[in-house]
Structure formats: C-alpha cells, structure tokens
Design a protein around this motif. Structure first.
Motif, PDB file in Angstrom:
ATOM      1  N   LEU A 110      24.486 -69.117 -96.153  1.00 53.16           N
ATOM      2  CA  LEU A 110      24.276 -70.427 -95.539  1.00 53.16           C
ATOM      3  C   LEU A 110      24.576 -70.395 -94.046  1.00 53.16           C
ATOM      4  N   ASP A 111      25.640 -69.701 -93.674  1.00 52.68           N
ATOM      5  CA  ASP A 111      26.011 -69.520 -92.273  1.00 52.68           C
ATOM      6  C   ASP A 111      25.206 -68.346 -91.723  1.00 52.68           C
ATOM      7  N   ARG A 112      24.382 -68.605 -90.715  1.00 60.23           N
ATOM      8  CA  ARG A 112      23.496 -67.575 -90.179  1.00 60.23           C
ATOM      9  C   ARG A 112      24.273 -66.347 -89.699  1.00 60.23           C
ATOM     10  N   LEU A 113      25.437 -66.562 -89.091  1.00 63.24           N
ATOM     11  CA  LEU A 113      26.214 -65.437 -88.582  1.00 63.24           C
ATOM     12  C   LEU A 113      26.758 -64.588 -89.718  1.00 63.24           C
ATOM     13  N   SER A 114      27.293 -65.231 -90.751  1.00 59.86           N
ATOM     14  CA  SER A 114      27.801 -64.497 -91.907  1.00 59.86           C
ATOM     15  C   SER A 114      26.686 -63.685 -92.564  1.00 59.86           C
ATOM     16  N   CYS A 115      25.508 -64.301 -92.701  1.00 54.63           N
ATOM     17  CA  CYS A 115      24.364 -63.612 -93.302  1.00 54.63           C
ATOM     18  C   CYS A 115      23.968 -62.401 -92.463  1.00 54.63           C
ATOM     19  N   THR A 116      23.906 -62.592 -91.141  1.00 51.22           N
ATOM     20  CA  THR A 116      23.482 -61.509 -90.249  1.00 51.22           C
ATOM     21  C   THR A 116      24.463 -60.350 -90.258  1.00 51.22           C
ATOM     22  N   VAL A 117      25.758 -60.659 -90.204  1.00 57.54           N
ATOM     23  CA  VAL A 117      26.766 -59.590 -90.217  1.00 57.54           C
ATOM     24  C   VAL A 117      26.649 -58.766 -91.493  1.00 57.54           C
ATOM     25  N   THR A 118      26.462 -59.440 -92.625  1.00 52.89           N
ATOM     26  CA  THR A 118      26.316 -58.716 -93.895  1.00 52.89           C
ATOM     27  C   THR A 118      25.063 -57.846 -93.887  1.00 52.89           C
ATOM     28  N   LEU A 119      23.957 -58.387 -93.379  1.00 54.44           N
ATOM     29  CA  LEU A 119      22.714 -57.618 -93.337  1.00 54.44           C
ATOM     30  C   LEU A 119      22.849 -56.393 -92.434  1.00 54.44           C
ATOM     31  N   ARG A 120      23.432 -56.580 -91.254  1.00 59.11           N
ATOM     32  CA  ARG A 120      23.547 -55.455 -90.321  1.00 59.11           C
ATOM     33  C   ARG A 120      24.512 -54.396 -90.833  1.00 59.11           C
ATOM     34  N   LEU A 121      25.614 -54.823 -91.458  1.00 61.37           N
ATOM     35  CA  LEU A 121      26.537 -53.851 -92.061  1.00 61.37           C
ATOM     36  C   LEU A 121      25.874 -53.111 -93.214  1.00 61.37           C
ATOM     37  N   GLY A 122      24.881 -53.764 -93.843  1.00 62.98           N
ATOM     38  CA  GLY A 122      24.150 -53.141 -94.947  1.00 62.98           C
ATOM     39  C   GLY A 122      22.993 -52.278 -94.488  1.00 62.98           C
ATOM     40  N   GLY A 123      22.835 -52.117 -93.169  1.00 60.01           N
ATOM     41  CA  GLY A 123      21.780 -51.253 -92.647  1.00 60.01           C
ATOM     42  C   GLY A 123      20.394 -51.858 -92.689  1.00 60.01           C
ATOM     43  N   ILE A 124      20.302 -53.186 -92.696  1.00 60.33           N
ATOM     44  CA  ILE A 124      19.010 -53.863 -92.762  1.00 60.33           C
ATOM     45  C   ILE A 124      18.452 -54.035 -91.343  1.00 60.33           C
ATOM     46  N   PRO A 125      17.206 -53.623 -91.082  1.00 62.59           N
ATOM     47  CA  PRO A 125      16.626 -53.795 -89.743  1.00 62.59           C
ATOM     48  C   PRO A 125      16.406 -55.267 -89.420  1.00 62.59           C
ATOM     49  N   MET A 126      16.879 -55.680 -88.246  1.00 63.70           N
ATOM     50  CA  MET A 126      16.730 -57.054 -87.773  1.00 63.70           C
ATOM     51  C   MET A 126      16.366 -57.023 -86.296  1.00 63.70           C
ATOM     52  N   PRO A 127      15.890 -58.134 -85.732  1.00 59.72           N
ATOM     53  CA  PRO A 127      15.660 -58.164 -84.293  1.00 59.72           C
ATOM     54  C   PRO A 127      16.970 -57.926 -83.546  1.00 59.72           C
ATOM     55  N   PRO A 128      16.933 -57.329 -82.349  1.00 60.76           N
ATOM     56  CA  PRO A 128      18.139 -57.200 -81.537  1.00 60.76           C
ATOM     57  C   PRO A 128      18.822 -58.560 -81.403  1.00 60.76           C
ATOM     58  N   THR A 129      20.134 -58.595 -81.647  1.00 59.51           N
ATOM     59  CA  THR A 129      20.856 -59.858 -81.773  1.00 59.51           C
ATOM     60  C   THR A 129      22.143 -59.839 -80.958  1.00 59.51           C
ATOM     61  N   THR A 130      22.449 -60.953 -80.320  1.00 61.06           N
ATOM     62  CA  THR A 130      23.699 -61.115 -79.577  1.00 61.06           C
ATOM     63  C   THR A 130      24.367 -62.416 -80.017  1.00 61.06           C
ATOM     64  N   ILE A 131      25.689 -62.369 -80.191  1.00 64.70           N
ATOM     65  CA  ILE A 131      26.465 -63.567 -80.511  1.00 64.70           C
ATOM     66  C   ILE A 131      27.573 -63.676 -79.465  1.00 64.70           C
ATOM     67  N   THR A 132      27.678 -64.808 -78.813  1.00 63.99           N
ATOM     68  CA  THR A 132      28.676 -64.979 -77.756  1.00 63.99           C
ATOM     69  C   THR A 132      28.951 -66.454 -77.508  1.00 63.99           C
ATOM     70  N   GLU A 133      30.137 -66.734 -76.960  1.00 67.98           N
ATOM     71  CA  GLU A 133      30.467 -68.080 -76.493  1.00 67.98           C
ATOM     72  C   GLU A 133      30.343 -68.177 -74.976  1.00 67.98           C
TER      73      GLU A 133
END
Length: 290
Positions: free
Chosen positions: A99-122
């Motif tokens: 449900l949380d986009r960041l949580s989903c993305t972190v899990t996908l990237r740790l799982g080796g799933i290809p995604m668009p280049p991504t940046t998270i920052t405040e």
C-alpha cells in the motif's frame, strides 16, 4: 458460509464482488471500514451490528476510496482479527507492504526486480539533482493510485519551483526517471500466486496510460521475460489476488508497482474473464480447506 467484503459502497468492483459472494453463498455484507468498531477487550469488530470476528472470512477489495496513510490504521484493525484466526484475503500484513509506495519499492529492489531509476529524499536540492540526472522525472505521492497526484518535472529553470510545490504536499519525495512507454503498459494478474491473465492499458497521448487520463484496456500477451519478472515480483508479497504493472522496454521488462488489490474492470473488459467469480471460488476453497 458467511464471507464479508471490505470495500467502498457504490464502488464498481466492491459492489460486484459483494454481489458475487452473495450469489455463491446466499450472504451479502459489504463492510465500510469507517463504520467498524474494534473492541480489543471483547475481541470483536462490529459493523452495523455484525461481529466480523464471527464470519467465516473476509475479502479485502478496497480499504478506502482514496489512498492515504490512514488506510494502514484500518489494516491494523483487520490484522487483529487475522491474528485471532479469521481468514482474510489478502492478509492485512501483505497489503500493508504494497500500500505504501516506498515500502513496496524497497521490497522490490531488495528482491532484484528491475524498476525505473528511483530517488527518495526530503531535500529539495537532492530532488533537483536527481531531475538533472534523469532529465525528466515523475514525482509520485507515497499513497496514490491511477497516477493521482503525480507530476512530471523536467530539468530547466522552472524545476525548482515545481519541486518545491510538490514538496509542500509531500515532505518525503519519491521520484523516478520518466520512462517512455511503447504506447502501453501491462497489468499481469495473479490469483493465489498463479498466473491468471494479462491486460494492457493503452495510452492516448498522455504521459501515463491510466483510464483517468483517457487510457483504454486491451487484451495482451506478455513476453516470457515480462511474465517471469512479474511472477518473481508478486511472490515477494504473498498476496491472494494482485496485479503487477510492467512496461516492456527495449532493455527488458521494468516493474512500476505491485497492486494491493488488482483491477477487476481491466480483466473483464480486455480478457472477458469474471475475476470476481474466480476470486470468490478461490476464497471459498481456501476456507473449506482451512
């Protein structure tokens, strides 16, 4: 058998699923989480006089009309019931992780799933630097669907003002390099971890292909590589019913996200399948076997 559906009143997919469950079981209950009262001491969760803990199961179709952090708290109410033994599809903890986009993305990237280049920052400055690297970036709220609240920001003199405006509404900024879509992206659907079908969202000139932006559904056959990536992505979350959003690029398939609930309308319109009936039969079989 008494199976409730958690959804939104008047919502097309929620009402369809509740009607389908009623046709199969003779019992209809569409649960609006705004009206649920959890009594921790009694171990009950009441909705319009019905104790949800006494049902045979619950299917979560929608946890709210709009995505927001508040939905995580609603899922906590359901988690209490699930951990006390009520079968819930999908499990609340599994839904929380997508449900949380960041949580989903972190899990996908740790799982080796290809995604668009991504940046998270405040930091506005760091976000601007990322836009400079990407040339053009899609800024995405952490809780959203159908591209609502997303904005495309390109490198240039107007970038800082645009980033600051997004930052005012979204303190934690999530941005991805804008990927040029080949006219469509894919919704690859899984039921119980098994591949079910695929539909395409075809664009009409907007930067995204959602139906909110005029996109339309069409039948599609994913490449073996796209199907393999989607299969691996959904397996990270243990969802009973889900749709993996994939775009097939020249460099290979790229995953945008794994959906918490999956889309019935795309499956029906593009593939001619009754996803509500298939999901209901799956849930009933699971409950009988538990």
């Amino acid at each position: 058998m008494k199976i409730g559906v958690v959804g939104t009143r008047g919502g097309w997919s929620s009402e369809l699923l509740a009607d389908t469950v009623a046709a199969r079981t003779g019992y209809r209950l569409l649960v609006d989480m705004e009206q649920v009262c959890l009594d921790l001491d009694a171990g009950s969760a009441r909705f319009q006089g019905v104790d949800l803990a006494g049902l045979d199961g619950l299917i979560v179709k929608k946890i709210g009309a709009r995505y927001s952090p508040d939905l995580l708290d609603r899922l906590e109410l359901l988690r209490f019931l699930a951990e006390r033994g009520l079968p819930i599809f999908s499990a609340p903890l599994s839904i929380m992780r997508v449900l949380d986009r960041l949580s989903c993305t972190v899990t996908l990237r740790l799982g080796g799933i290809p995604m668009p280049p991504t940046t998270i920052t405040e930091s506005v400055d760091e976000a601007l630097a990322a836009v400079g690297r990407y040339g053009e970036a899609v800024f995405k709220p952490l809780f959203t669907s159908k591209a609502r609240g997303m904005t495309v920001i390109a490198e240039g003199p107007a970038a800082r003002e645009a980033v600051e405006a997004f930052h005012a509404e979204n303190p934690i900024m999530y941005l991805q390099q804008k990927i040029e879509l080949p006219g469509q992206d894919l919704g690859i659907v899984f039921l119980g971890g098994n591949y079910m079908t695929t539909y395409a969202r075809c664009g009409t000139g907007a930067w995204n292909t959602t139906t909110e932006s005029g996109g339309r559904y069409a039948s599609a056959v994913p490449s073996p590589e796209a199907l393999a990536v989607a299969q691996k992505a959904q397996a990270l979350f243990d969802l009973d019913f889900t749709c993996v959003d994939v775009v097939e690029t020249a460099a290979g398939p790229v995953v945008f996200e794994v959906s918490a609930f999956g889309g019935f309308r795309g499956i029906q319109e593009a593939c001619g399948l009754d996803a509500a009936a298939m999901y209901t039969d799956y849930v009933m079989e699971k409950i009988r076997g538990s």
